[in-house]
Motif scaffolding. Structure first.
Motif, PDB file in Angstrom:
ATOM      1  N   ASP A 747      40.624  -5.251 -42.320  1.00 36.93           N
ATOM      2  CA  ASP A 747      40.700  -4.090 -41.575  1.00 36.93           C
ATOM      3  C   ASP A 747      41.032  -2.894 -42.385  1.00 36.93           C
ATOM      4  OD1 ASP A 747      39.693  -5.705 -39.488  1.00 36.93           O
ATOM      5  OD2 ASP A 747      41.525  -5.608 -38.190  1.00 36.93           O
ATOM      6  N   ALA A 748      42.091  -3.034 -43.092  1.00 35.22           N
ATOM      7  CA  ALA A 748      42.820  -2.004 -43.634  1.00 35.22           C
ATOM      8  C   ALA A 748      41.627  -1.107 -44.488  1.00 35.22           C
ATOM      9  CB  ALA A 748      44.095  -2.252 -44.144  1.00 35.22           C
ATOM     10  N   GLN A 749      41.057  -2.215 -45.376  1.00 41.53           N
ATOM     11  CA  GLN A 749      39.963  -1.709 -46.369  1.00 41.53           C
ATOM     12  C   GLN A 749      38.843  -1.145 -45.592  1.00 41.53           C
ATOM     13  OE1 GLN A 749      39.096  -5.127 -49.289  1.00 41.53           O
ATOM     14  NE2 GLN A 749      40.743  -6.185 -48.023  1.00 41.53           N
ATOM     15  N   PHE A 750      38.303  -1.455 -44.562  1.00 38.52           N
ATOM     16  CA  PHE A 750      37.309  -1.004 -43.722  1.00 38.52           C
ATOM     17  C   PHE A 750      37.885   0.450 -43.269  1.00 38.52           C
ATOM     18  CE2 PHE A 750      35.740  -5.634 -42.805  1.00 38.52           C
ATOM     19  CZ  PHE A 750      34.891  -5.603 -43.822  1.00 38.52           C
ATOM     20  N   ASN A 751      38.987   0.416 -42.567  1.00 41.87           N
ATOM     21  CA  ASN A 751      39.682   1.755 -42.284  1.00 41.87           C
ATOM     22  C   ASN A 751      39.745   2.734 -43.448  1.00 41.87           C
ATOM     23  OD1 ASN A 751      40.051   0.897 -39.785  1.00 41.87           O
ATOM     24  ND2 ASN A 751      42.029   0.438 -39.871  1.00 41.87           N
ATOM     25  N   TRP A 752      39.983   2.465 -44.685  1.00 38.20           N
ATOM     26  CA  TRP A 752      40.083   3.497 -45.835  1.00 38.20           C
ATOM     27  C   TRP A 752      38.565   3.728 -46.085  1.00 38.20           C
ATOM     28  CZ3 TRP A 752      37.733   3.477 -50.613  1.00 38.20           C
ATOM     29  CH2 TRP A 752      38.351   4.197 -51.525  1.00 38.20           C
ATOM     30  N   VAL A 753      37.832   2.856 -46.107  1.00 38.86           N
ATOM     31  CA  VAL A 753      36.353   3.382 -46.431  1.00 38.86           C
ATOM     32  C   VAL A 753      35.968   4.465 -45.413  1.00 38.86           C
ATOM     33  CG1 VAL A 753      33.929   2.728 -46.350  1.00 38.86           C
ATOM     34  CG2 VAL A 753      35.811   1.154 -47.250  1.00 38.86           C
ATOM     35  N   LYS A 754      36.252   4.448 -44.279  1.00 42.89           N
ATOM     36  CA  LYS A 754      35.970   5.525 -43.228  1.00 42.89           C
ATOM     37  C   LYS A 754      36.767   6.919 -43.535  1.00 42.89           C
ATOM     38  CE  LYS A 754      35.610   6.247 -38.192  1.00 42.89           C
ATOM     39  NZ  LYS A 754      35.878   5.561 -36.918  1.00 42.89           N
ATOM     40  N   GLU A 755      37.946   6.438 -43.745  1.00 42.07           N
ATOM     41  CA  GLU A 755      38.959   7.699 -43.848  1.00 42.07           C
ATOM     42  C   GLU A 755      38.699   8.494 -45.296  1.00 42.07           C
ATOM     43  OE1 GLU A 755      41.108   9.198 -41.910  1.00 42.07           O
ATOM     44  OE2 GLU A 755      40.901   7.890 -40.230  1.00 42.07           O
ATOM     45  N   ALA A 756      38.592   7.527 -46.124  1.00 41.88           N
ATOM     46  CA  ALA A 756      38.477   8.209 -47.721  1.00 41.88           C
ATOM     47  C   ALA A 756      36.974   8.726 -47.945  1.00 41.88           C
ATOM     48  CB  ALA A 756      39.209   7.482 -48.751  1.00 41.88           C
ATOM     49  N   ARG A 757      36.065   7.675 -47.568  1.00 38.06           N
ATOM     50  CA  ARG A 757      34.897   8.069 -48.058  1.00 38.06           C
ATOM     51  C   ARG A 757      33.810   8.383 -47.039  1.00 38.06           C
ATOM     52  NH1 ARG A 757      36.889   7.533 -52.412  1.00 38.06           N
ATOM     53  NH2 ARG A 757      36.392   5.951 -53.788  1.00 38.06           N
ATOM     54  N   GLY A 758      34.174   8.442 -45.723  1.00 33.25           N
ATOM     55  CA  GLY A 758      33.583   8.973 -44.665  1.00 33.25           C
ATOM     56  C   GLY A 758      32.073   8.003 -44.298  1.00 33.25           C
ATOM     57  N   CYS A 759      32.429   6.836 -44.778  1.00 31.57           N
ATOM     58  CA  CYS A 759      31.469   5.768 -44.448  1.00 31.57           C
ATOM     59  C   CYS A 759      31.729   4.700 -43.510  1.00 31.57           C
ATOM     60  CB  CYS A 759      31.301   4.907 -45.914  1.00 31.57           C
ATOM     61  SG  CYS A 759      30.776   5.957 -47.191  1.00 31.57           S
TER      62      CYS A 759
END
Length: 810
Positions: A747-759
């Motif tokens: 979950d935390a990894q998917f959240n980071w992808v959204k926040e940091a990469r906009g993906c």
């Protein structure tokens, strides 16, 4: 009625495999697009027929189809609805003409019609004949041939006057523009290949119909002169490139377009080719100017001083600062400090302060910067704000923008005030500050605080205002905007809207890159690397990354380094660690805050040779001094394993605890927020306590560490999942391990992808990991092992596949 005609030399049309088949692409332009592109909605509807022909088997040309495509792109950006026809036969060309005339007649009384032709054209008996594809009129290269008789031209070619222009005269169009980029070679004299001006081999003059619509006719070259086809590696003819540039500029009236095209072509061809115009320079503007002429020309001046300020000081400083008109992205602190240093080369800080106290707005701005960076005076946030505000209220646009930045983002030890900061940007924008216009546009585009909601129309309005004053990054931001529009269209399944938005994004980035925007170059590299609207082309991506790096973009240098270091199948095949190290070092020199740790990792792993024995250690320490959580975790591992230095358990603990402390100060959209970096620090601490026997400096943390890390010998697996990054579907590595927290580590990894990469990771993929984690906990089995079992057979359906045993030490 007004008719504007432009003639381009050789015909260019897309080749078809079917006889007499022609591809006609109609690009619809919405009212919103027209308005935002600086098009005056009170002007006539804009329709264009663009023809390009290079399919002459007996006498081929290189550029006409490319020319037609370029003109189509630029016309669409300024509000034209374009019918593009590539490589038509004579019948297909006449059919396209008739469809175009019908379109004009169906569009009402107020229509501007534009015709553009690029390809072969021949003058015969005082008439200009446009040569279609497969006409068999042209002689083969190197062969001399007599001109065919009049009957041949009438049957196999199209008379530009009688077959096109006269039809437009009778179409009911209120304005007509006719442009010919033709006769680049004299096909019946092989010695004349348009390398010099040749008397008697070009096109004949044309005339507008007396009493008919006002007509503007533009030739690529003077009557009886041959047009230049460009150098071997040229993408477009000199005339087409000049015309495309001219119509895309704000304030592009017919007169301005003709003057720019004439000057650019004359300069490019060293005087060998000079465009020529006939008809009337009627009132028409391709792209409206969005800033008042006084502001755009710099005629409006701001108060530069009061009694007690020497005229020499004020005038010299005004020239340095280009008061009131910003044409590039402006970094308040860096550029302001640079300007201050320049002034201090000839003036003392006391002279600047005296001028500021006397009311000189520019000196007040410079004094504010001095107090902010501590140049010549002690740093003082309150005095920074005081002098910025005084300068801003006196009308100095840089100070207005800087004060807005301070308030909106909260720099200078103050709490952010988004509303007031945004208001100051508006004031700066009214004073022609392009950077403020871009900030306002970004706020609307992203729906940031300060505006009621996300508004693409308002964003485009302010971006175009910045473009209208020549801001170098305006088209880059327009590219960002159309990238978001393309993403939205793709999510909605609107194929046509996606195609139009993606095309405009590409054109804007190309235009901005041509003007020197390193960000636009980086975006083009991304598009070619991942196949965003264009075909995947790694060599071209690398080329754009290198250009962006040369232009000073540290992110491009770092991405290029990552590409060279990539050992996966998505990279270059074989990693090139020395090239990676080279570009990591360049990124560092350009100011990257993350390249140092990446370079240190390469050195630590023995992939590259360090320049000095302590290079990797120093790189980690430098990054840590700048607050890098990743560097702290890496240093913890270095001392725990005794890599690069002697093993030191206390230092290993010290650095790992630093990483935990830095977590609270780490922004969720930063590189340091990647969950595996903090997981590494926690893992190292737990290993120190459970395996190395070190007594914890903070015993209360041990239970939390156990819950976060899980068993030290537990399996960690890496999987590849699909992610949607804008309009591109890419892949992303996600890691699983067995911990004791309520949510899965994914979950935390998917959240980071959204926040940091906009993906965005597909919802079904996220939920699949969540369900597997729940089942694993309920049945007291390994989450990682269950995931391998469950996804092994379903990898193709779910888009996730186990790649390798990841190991616990990241």
């Amino acid at each position: 009625m007004i008719l504007f005609t432009i003639l381009l030399s050789p015909f260019v049309v897309g080749t078809s495999t079917l006889p007499f088949f022609v591809n006609i692409a109609e690009a619809q332009t919405t009212e919103e697009t027209q308005a935002s592109a600086g098009v005056n909605q009170r002007e006539p509807k804009r329709l264009a027929l663009v023809v390009g022909i290079d399919d002459y088997p007996e006498n081929p040309l290189r550029l006409p189809v490319r020319d037609a495509e370029l003109i189509t792109q630029q016309l669409e950006l300024v509000g034209f609805e374009v019918m593009l026809i590539k490589n038509p036969t004579v019948g297909a060309l006449e059919e396209a003409r008739d469809l175009f005339i019908e379109k004009i007649q169906q569009s009402g009384e107020d229509v501007t019609a534009l015709f553009f032709f690029a390809g072969h054209a021949v003058q015969f008996d005082g008439h200009n004949y446009l040569i279609p594809a497969n006409s068999n009129i042209m002689p083969a290269p190197g062969q001399s041939a007599r001109e065919p008789g009049k009957a041949v031209f009438r049957d196999r070619a199209v008379d530009a006057q009688r077959g096109i222009l006269d039809y437009l005269n009778e179409s009911g169009a209120s304005q007509i523009i006719f442009v010919l980029d033709a006769c680049r070679v004299n096909p019946f004299n092989p010695q004349h290949r348009a390398t010099i001006n040749v008397e008697g081999n070009g096109l004949a003059a044309m005339n507008a119909e007396p009493g008919g619509p006002d007509t503007f006719i533009l030739f690529a070259a003077e009557p009886t002169r041959v047009a230049f086809d460009g150098v071997d590696n040229a993408s477009n003819s000199p005339f087409t490139q000049a015309f495309a540039n001219a119509i895309s500029k704000p304030g592009s009236t017919l007169e301005a377009v003709y003057r720019q095209v004439y000057d650019q072509v004359k300069e490019t061809t060293e005087g060998r080719q000079r465009p020529y115009q006939e008809g009337v320079l009627f009132r028409f503007t391709f792209r409206e100017a969005e800033v008042s002429p006084e502001l755009a020309s710099g005629q409006i001046s701001f108060t530069s001083g009061e009694a007690g300020v020497s005229p020499e000081f004020v005038s010299g400083q005004t020239r340095l600062l280009e008061t009131g008109l910003e044409r590039r992205q402006y970094d308040v602190i860096r550029d302001g400090a640079d300007l201050l240093k320049q002034v201090l080369e000839t003036k003392s800080i006391n002279e600047i302060q005296k001028a500021a106290e006397a009311g000189d707005s520019e000196s007040q701005y410079l004094l504010a910067i001095a107090y902010h960076v501590g140049q010549g005076v002690a740093t003082d946030p309150k005095l920074t704000a005081y002098w910025l505000r005084r300068s801003a209220t006196r009308g100095f646009s840089r100070a207005q923008f800087a004060y807005g930045q301070r308030l909106y983002w909260g720099w200078g030890e103050i709490e952010p005030n988004k509303a007031e900061g945004f208001d100051w940007w508006l004031v700066a924008a009214e004073n022609a500050n392009g950077s403020a216009m871009l900030e306002i546009g970004d706020t609307y585009r992203l729906g940031r605080e300060g505006v009621p909601n996300q508004d693409f129309t308002q964003a485009e309005k302010y971006y175009n205002q910045a473009l209208s004053i020549g801001h170098l990054e305006a088209e880059t931001h327009l590219g960002h905007l159309y990238g978001m529009k393309a993403t939205t269209a793709k999510k909605q399944g609107d194929t046509d809207a996606f195609e139009q938005a993606s095309k405009k994004k590409l054109v804007y980035y190309q235009n901005a890159a041509d003007k020197g925007s390193s960000v636009a170059m980086y975006e083009l590299a991304y598009m070619y690397r991942y196949g965003d609207y264009v075909e995947v082309d790694l060599p071209k991506a690398i080329q754009w990354y290198k250009k962006s790096t040369t232009a000073g973009n540290s992110t491009a240098a770092e991405e290029l380094a990552n590409l060279y270091a990539d050992e996966s199948k998505t990279g270059l095949g074989e990693p090139q660690p020395e090239e990676a190290a080279k570009y990591f070092r360049i990124a560092l020199e350009l100011g990257s805050e993350t390249a140092g740790v990446a370079l240190a990792d390469l050195i630590k792993k023995g992939k590259v040779t360090s320049k000095t024995p302590d290079e990797a250690l120093n790189l980690y320490e430098q990054a840590l001094a700048n607050g890098s959580l990743r560097a702290a975790s890496s240093l913890s591992e270095v001392y725990l394993k005794g890599e690069l230095v002697e093993k030191d358990l206390k230092k290993a603990e010290q650095y790992a605890l630093m990483a935990l402390e830095l977590l609270a100060m780490t922004e969720p959209d930063s590189e340091d927020a990647w969950p595996l970096y903090i997981r590494l620090a926690a893992y190292n601490l737990l290993k120190l306590y459970q395996e190395e026997g070190l007594q914890p400096a903070k015993p209360e943390l041990v239970n939390k560490l156990v819950a976060q890390v899980g068993p030290l010998d537990g399996p960690m697996k890496r999987f590849t999942v699909p992610v949607a990054c804008g309009a591109v579907t890419s892949s992303f590595h996600v890691y699983t391990w067995d911990w004791e927290l309520d949510e899965p580590p994914t979950d935390a990894q998917f959240n980071w992808v959204k926040e940091a990469r906009g993906c965005e990771v597909p919802t079904d993929v996220i939920e699949s990991f969540q369900k597997l984690y729940k089942i694993a906990r309920e049945n007291n089995v390994s989450f990682s092992e269950l995931t391998v079992y469950a996804l092994g057979q379903a990898s193709k359906k779910k888009g996730a596949s186990e790649e390798e045993e990841a190991g616990n030490e990241q």
